[in-house]
Scaffold this active site. Structure first.
Site, PDB file in Angstrom:
ATOM      1  CD  GLN A  30      -3.354  -4.304   6.762  1.00  0.00           C
ATOM      2  OE1 GLN A  30      -3.589  -3.364   5.769  1.00  0.00           O
ATOM      3  NE2 GLN A  30      -4.204  -5.260   6.385  1.00  0.00           N
TER       4      GLN A  30
ATOM      5  CG  ASP B  88      -9.962  -0.121   5.077  1.00  0.00           C
ATOM      6  OD1 ASP B  88      -9.683  -0.402   3.828  1.00  0.00           O
ATOM      7  OD2 ASP B  88      -8.980  -0.274   5.924  1.00  0.00           O
TER       8      ASP B  88
ATOM      9  CE  LYS C  44      -3.941  -2.292   2.240  1.00  0.00           C
ATOM     10  NZ  LYS C  44      -4.653  -2.869   3.397  1.00  0.00           N
TER      11      LYS C  44
END
Ligand code: NAP
Length: 297
Positions: A98, A121, A54
């Protein structure tokens, strides 16, 4: 019939190119350089690989990348405080924590601490609510990637019968909402579904997001259907050497490809689309935070 492969790697490269050109335009016209902050807690090997890729792709797209590696002993309060700090930082347009987090931290407490407009997200309850009610929020990256591939392959999805297998908050449920918005007739199947094969056999579109290797058999797939395989299962592969694994999907690919018109491979299907959509969401977030119309991108 042998299905045409939906090449997620090539399609995601196109999306990343578009993101990079949007980033240049935002900078040239408005002096905005979108920034993504990625927070990782602990040293889980798989999470570290995802996070590194990422970070790399964020920089390659010309965006600002902020990386915070925190120890797995961090308290929930300190992690939430870090999120609040990033919420207040104008250089940061998107925040990604994460998952999974260590057991002593409630994931929901951390996700709900992220400012909804920076929640790239799309996991915040405000964003799930907006998706469910047809509003304009941030959409979770994996289902967004699946939808983009479906629309690119099939065009108008209106009236199609879609079966989504798996009802997680991060994949299955938002996928079903997105397909409903596209006017599909949606069935959301799960582990208690009575006749999964029978449900799948009726589908024009099958999205499998289960986490069970090759659960969906070839003869479940209707002739001419489109199959999107979200599954990423690591199974032992002794033929590759001791301790080696191979990646499989939730669909028995070779069999399913005999009936489907289009199918995503694993790897090289949904996987690469997820990070591309994260970058896209970050640009969308930067535009909205600056009061610009992201539809023009
Ligand atoms: P999850 O939270 O574990 O949810 C799995 C879902 O599958 C649940 O709703 C479960 O039903 C259902 N299920 C389990 N066994 C089933 C069965 N035998 N028949 C029908 N349904 C069954 O998983 P997830 O996070 O959504 O992820 C699903 C898969 O996608 C995993 O392989 C994951 O690695 C992969 N994934 C890939 C990406 C990517 O970027 N490619 C991103 C995210 C996830 P219940 O609700 O009834 O328990």
């Amino acid at each position: 019939m042998t299905a045409q492969v939906i090449d997620g790697k090539a399609f995601s490269a196109k999306i990343r190119e578009k993101v990079a050109s949007d980033v240049t335009a935002l900078q040239d016209k408005h002096g905005i350089k979108p920034g993504l902050a990625v927070v990782i807690v602990g040293e889980d090997a798989a999470s570290t690989i995802y996070v590194n890729s990422k970070i790399k792709q964020t920089s390659e797209a010309g965006m600002e990348s902020f990386h915070f590696a925190l120890p797995d002993t961090i308290s929930e309060a300190d992690l939430v405080a870090k999120v609040h700090e990033l919420n207040a930082d104008d250089r940061v347009n998107g925040i990604l924590v994460q998952l999974p987090l260590p057991k002593h931290i409630h994931e929901s407490a951390v996700i709900e601490a992220i400012a909804p407009e920076k929640d790239v997200d799309g996991f915040h309850v405000i964003n799930s609510g907006l998706l469910a009610t047809g509003g304009k929020g941030m959409v979770p990256c994996t289902p967004l990637g699946c939808l983009l591939m479906l629309k690119d392959t099939l065009g108008d999805l209106s009236g199609m019968k879609a079966v989504v297998i798996g009802r997680s908050n991060i994949v299955g449920k938002p996928m079903a909402q997105l397909l409903l918005q596209e006017n599909c007739t949606v069935t959301l199947a799960h582990s208690r579904t009575r006749d999964l094969a029978g449900e799948v056999k009726q589908a024009d579109i099958v999205v499998a997001a289960v986490g069970v290797s090759e659960l969906v058999k070839g003869d479940w797939i209707k002739k001419g259907a489109t199959v999107i395989d979200v599954g990423m299962n690591r199974i032992p592969a002794p033929e590759r050497g001791e301790g080696k694994v191979r990646l499989t999907g939730d669909v028995a690919y070779d069999e399913a490809a005999q009936n489907a018109a289009y199918i995503t491979p694993v790897p090289g299907g949904v996987g690469p689309m997820t990070i591309a959509c994260l970058l896209r969401n970050t640009v969308t977030a930067a535009c909205r935070q600056a009061g610009l119309d992201d539809n023009d991108l």
